[in-house]
Enzyme design. Structure first.
Site, mmCIF file in Angstrom:
data_model
loop_
_atom_site.group_PDB
_atom_site.id
_atom_site.type_symbol
_atom_site.label_atom_id
_atom_site.label_comp_id
_atom_site.label_asym_id
_atom_site.label_seq_id
_atom_site.Cartn_x
_atom_site.Cartn_y
_atom_site.Cartn_z
ATOM 1 N N VAL A 1 0.833 -1.200 0.000
ATOM 2 C CA VAL A 1 0.000 0.000 0.000
ATOM 3 C C VAL A 1 0.872 1.256 0.000
ATOM 4 O O VAL A 1 0.364 2.360 0.162
ATOM 5 C CB VAL A 1 -0.953 0.001 1.232
ATOM 6 N N HIS B 1 -4.290 -4.390 -2.429
ATOM 7 C CA HIS B 1 -4.723 -4.105 -1.054
ATOM 8 C C HIS B 1 -4.904 -2.615 -0.785
ATOM 9 O O HIS B 1 -4.877 -2.191 0.369
ATOM 10 C CB HIS B 1 -3.736 -4.718 -0.053
#
Ligand code: BJW
Length: 253
Positions: A107, A123
């Protein structure tokens, strides 16, 4: 020069002729940038913080301020980090391969900062927020520095736009990742413990579809035993060596 990490000749040949390559990355590729991984015993975030307390929807509902402060701390670490030679080698690979897909569980946004163009973020992203009530991405916040911040549209709580355990991955992104995995001639799994599904299934899908599957990780994982090649080294060492040995003219050495 061949670089500091020997790459098997059969893999070099396979990559030189490959038209379709897919890469899955995990926290390990950003470790050499100083971003802590999730599960490494020494440095993993979750050695100091319990994921049950911090990275799930129930924890957020219970204590949104604590969870936001944890994400703000991680944002700070990532802002100070720089892409490393592993990220940079994947930028070169994107330029050399006709159909190249970079899939990341991370991320942190470091692949894009390194210069990769096509990145599938499975994600989510640490630097985006979404409205908890509306489940929609939000630009900015209510600008009163409240923690947690509030949705500028409805005034409800904002949450990080990341995928917590038990939550669905973004469907279009997961579909594109599955397509890339099943069409790849060569599939790399780099810097991931290969434990978190459905991401961990992608190399297995690639393998079942006939791809050469290459793992790059200093430690063995559940994928190692079935991978076509398991290269046990740091991504920031192995990937530049691989680029140098496959595409000599792009050698960083
Ligand atoms: C280096 C290195 C160097 C170090 N160079 N390498 C099937 C079977 C069993 C369970 C499940 C299943 N399907 C779904 C599940 C449940 C669950 C799951 O997988 N659980 C397992 C743990 C058993 N999955 C989910 O809940 C997912 N959702 C889902 O499936 O929804 C379907 C559904 C929902 C509702 C109803 C019905 C169906 C969601 C998973 C979301 C994961 N989220 C997190 C947090 C993201 C936000 C945040 O950042 O805070 O994602 S958890 C965390 O793990 C994070 C990571 O992206 C992810 C993977 O971790 P990663 O990247 O592999 O890191 P590490 O630390 O584990 O490993 C680092 C590796 O690097 C190590 O191996 C090192 O050796 C290596 N390394 N230095 C190269 N220099």
């Amino acid at each position: 020069m061949t670089g500091p990490f020997p790459i098997p000749a059969a893999l070099i040949e396979r990559l030189r002729s490959a038209q379709r390559v897919a890469v899955l990355t995990g926290a390990g590729i950003s470790a050499e940038s100083g971003v802590p991984t999730f599960r490494d015993a020494q440095t993993g975030l979750w050695a100091r913080y319990s994921p049950q307390e911090l990275a799930n929807a129930e924890a957020f509902r219970r204590n949104p301020r604590l969870v936001w402060e944890w994400y703000a701390w991680r944002q700070q670490i990532v802002r100070q980090a720089m892409p490393n030679p592993g990220h940079q080698a994947l930028v070169i690979m994107e330029q050399r391969i006709a159909t190249f897909t970079l899939i990341t569980q991370n991320v942190d946004g470091l692949h894009r900062r390194a210069g990769s163009h096509q990145v599938l973020e499975l994600h989510g992203n640490l630097f985006r927020s979404k409205c908890l009530a509306e489940d929609r991405p939000v630009e900015g916040d209510s600008e009163d520095n409240e923690v947690p911040p509030r949705c500028p549209r409805c005034g409800g709580l904002l949450r990080p736009d990341v995928v917590w355990f038990g939550e669905m991955l973004p469907a279009a992104v997961l579909h594109a990742a599955g397509q890339a995995a099943t069409h790849a001639e060569v599939f790399f799994s780099i810097g991931t413990s290969a434990q978190v599904y459905p991401a961990a299934d992608l190399p297995l899908q690639a393998l079942a579809a006939g791809a050469t599957v290459v793992e790059i990780n200093p430690q063995p994982t559940p994928l190692s035993a079935v991978a076509s090649f398991a290269l046990h080294g740091a991504a920031g060492v192995v990937l530049p060596a691989l680029i140098a040995q496959v595409w000599a003219e792009a050698s960083p050495y």
